[in-house]
Design an enzyme around this catalytic site. Structure first.
Site, PDB file in Angstrom:
ATOM      1  N   PHE A 193      -5.393   9.132  -4.056  1.00 20.34           N
ATOM      2  CA  PHE A 193      -4.143   8.405  -4.724  1.00 20.34           C
ATOM      3  C   PHE A 193      -3.958   6.787  -4.095  1.00 20.34           C
ATOM      4  O   PHE A 193      -4.133   7.431  -3.244  1.00 20.34           O
ATOM      5  CB  PHE A 193      -2.990   9.251  -4.628  1.00 20.34           C
ATOM      6  CG  PHE A 193      -2.031   8.291  -5.142  1.00 20.34           C
ATOM      7  CD1 PHE A 193      -0.833   8.673  -6.432  1.00 20.34           C
ATOM      8  CD2 PHE A 193      -0.948   7.726  -4.165  1.00 20.34           C
ATOM      9  CE1 PHE A 193       0.134   7.459  -6.607  1.00 20.34           C
ATOM     10  CE2 PHE A 193      -0.106   7.150  -4.728  1.00 20.34           C
ATOM     11  CZ  PHE A 193       0.115   7.043  -5.643  1.00 20.34           C
ATOM     12  N   GLU A 194      -3.671   6.181  -4.678  1.00 21.00           N
ATOM     13  CA  GLU A 194      -3.412   4.666  -4.167  1.00 21.00           C
ATOM     14  C   GLU A 194      -2.641   3.997  -5.691  1.00 21.00           C
ATOM     15  O   GLU A 194      -3.166   3.684  -6.318  1.00 21.00           O
ATOM     16  CB  GLU A 194      -4.905   4.060  -3.357  1.00 21.00           C
ATOM     17  CG  GLU A 194      -5.657   4.389  -2.263  1.00 21.00           C
ATOM     18  CD  GLU A 194      -6.400   3.329  -2.077  1.00 21.00           C
ATOM     19  OE1 GLU A 194      -6.945   3.161  -2.591  1.00 21.00           O
ATOM     20  OE2 GLU A 194      -6.751   3.783  -0.919  1.00 21.00           O
ATOM     21  N   ILE A 195      -1.198   3.572  -4.975  1.00 15.36           N
ATOM     22  CA  ILE A 195      -0.623   2.627  -5.342  1.00 15.36           C
ATOM     23  C   ILE A 195      -1.383   1.625  -4.742  1.00 15.36           C
ATOM     24  O   ILE A 195      -0.602   1.472  -3.441  1.00 15.36           O
ATOM     25  CB  ILE A 195       0.376   2.633  -6.031  1.00 15.36           C
ATOM     26  CG1 ILE A 195       0.172   4.040  -7.046  1.00 15.36           C
ATOM     27  CG2 ILE A 195       1.376   1.352  -6.930  1.00 15.36           C
ATOM     28  CD1 ILE A 195       1.421   4.056  -7.928  1.00 15.36           C
TER      29      ILE A 195
ATOM     30  N   TYR B 229       0.922  -1.277   0.170  1.00 14.48           N
ATOM     31  CA  TYR B 229       0.105   0.216  -0.064  1.00 14.48           C
ATOM     32  C   TYR B 229       0.558   1.484   0.320  1.00 14.48           C
ATOM     33  O   TYR B 229       2.198   1.293   0.461  1.00 14.48           O
ATOM     34  CB  TYR B 229      -0.754   0.100   1.266  1.00 14.48           C
ATOM     35  CG  TYR B 229      -2.230   0.426   1.181  1.00 14.48           C
ATOM     36  CD1 TYR B 229      -2.917   1.051   0.634  1.00 14.48           C
ATOM     37  CD2 TYR B 229      -2.140   2.220   2.284  1.00 14.48           C
ATOM     38  CE1 TYR B 229      -4.081   1.583   0.336  1.00 14.48           C
ATOM     39  CE2 TYR B 229      -2.839   2.901   1.983  1.00 14.48           C
ATOM     40  CZ  TYR B 229      -3.847   2.876   1.266  1.00 14.48           C
ATOM     41  OH  TYR B 229      -5.466   3.800   1.003  1.00 14.48           O
TER      42      TYR B 229
END
Ligand code: GDP
Ligand code: MN
Length: 348
Positions: free
Chosen positions: A235-237, A178
């Site tokens: 925003f997330e990767i 995460y």
């Protein structure tokens, strides 16, 4: 003025043949966007920036999800902008409606109260469905099941620096699950009982709590109370298999049963952040300092001048939010014994 004749114009090269595609294999990854048809021009701006700064070199797919059918304009515009494959999914009704155990009269009274108190999105039903969907369902949509990694993109975001490496591969190579670029404090009024629910979950499922967790990021008194720090989830990767794990599903179901998505206005940002903070080990979280990003009203812009020139950034470093008192990123660095980036002290 001479009008260009047909012969003067160069035919545009076909997609993915621009000679700038990065060599090597790709990860099993996709962009994902939840959007309404009316978001089309705002998501178009986001896609253009993501493509220019990153995806024209990598050509990853893009999944679009909606509680309605996407219309022709939305599909046409987004398909033309994305260099990878585009996929369009409709959200099943039971993932976007009140669960059977929710008292809808009580939920309606809460919305009235929140409206009077002028709490942002406090009176909105759809915003609550959106937060619950992002918290517990997007990673289980049939179109998402094919993938292991996701990058969430919202309408009207900006990317300010080139990203010349594969961020998904970076996550995999470094054991990350995460990641974030901005962190801040949640509005207390939207989550008064969220931490109570988390605490009963921890008692019920101690087996899901990571040994080397980030409780110190979330709480100043060793778990008694929540300090409201969270990663900003627009925003997330992240890793989809983690979200689909028994640990995360048990966590989401527990929160969902307690009803705070409707009786309060729990956001997917604190829900994801608390999960990442408690159920992942510290070294599975990542702060992407080199992804310069804007979502109204906050900016992440690298403080180091060298980073900004190397990556051809166009953000104003004065706008950087990280070392401001309303950000939790300092705390993240302290909890992880990380050295703050060059130039941070000029911004406090
Ligand atoms: P904010 O960033 O918290 O102000 O919320 P947004 O309005 O940006 O919504 C978050 C995300 O959910 C964005 O990607 C929106 O496009 C999407 N979204 C919000 N509400 C709805 C909705 O009712 N239906 C659909 N399909 N998407 C929504
Ligand atoms: Mn948004």
């Amino acid at each position: 003025v001479k009008k260009p004749s047909v012969d003067d114009t160069t035919p545009s090269p076909p997609k993915n043949q621009l000679g700038m595609t990065a060599p090597g294999p790709r990860m099993n990854a996709t962009f994902v966007t939840l959007a309404r048809n009316s978001d089309v021009w705002d998501i178009a701006r986001s896609i253009r920036q993501v493509e220019d700064r990153f995806n024209r070199k990598f050509n990853y797919d893009w999944v679009f999800l909606n509680d309605n059918d996407f219309d022709e304009t939305f599909i046409k515009v987004t398909t033309s902008l994305v260099s990878g494959k585009t996929k369009y999914g409709k959200i099943p009704t039971d993932h976007w409606s009140f669960p059977s155990w929710i008292d809808t009269d009580k939920a309606a009274r809460v919305r009235e109260e929140m409206k009077e108190k002028q709490i942002i999105y406090g009176d909105s039903i759809s915003y609550r469905h959106m937060c619950r969907y992002e918290s517990g369902f997007f990673f289980r949509h049939p179109l998402m099941l094919d993938y292991e990694w996701y990058w969430r993109v919202e309408p009207s975001i900006e990317l300010f620096c080139d990203i010349d490496y594969d961020t998904f591969k970076f996550m995999a190579d470094h054991g990350k699950k995460y990641s974030f670029v901005l962190s801040l404090y949640e509005y207390v009024e939207t989550i008064p009982t969220l931490w109570d629910s988390v605490k009963t979950f921890m008692t019920k499922h101690p087996e899901h709590i990571a040994q080397d967790n980030s409780m110190a990021f979330l709480s100043d008194d060793d778990g008694k109370t929540y300090n409201h720090c969270h990663f900003w989830s627009n925003f997330e990767i992240g890793n989809l298999n983690w979200l689909r794990s028994q640990a995360y599903i048990d966590y989401f179901n527990h929160l969902d049963q307690d009803g705070g998505f409707f009786y309060e206005r729990w956001g997917d940002a604190p829900v994801h952040s608390i999960a990442a903070g408690l159920m992942l080990n510290k070294d599975e979280l990542h702060f992407f300092n080199d992804i310069a990003y804007y979502h109204v009203p906050f900016t992440h812009c690298p403080t180091s001048e060298k980073t900004r020139t190397d990556l051809k950034c166009h953000c104003n470093p004065k706008d950087n939010f990280d070392w401001n008192g309303y950000s939790c990123t300092s705390r993240f660095f302290e909890v992880n014994n990380m050295q703050k980036p060059e130039g941070y002290d000029k911004q406090q």
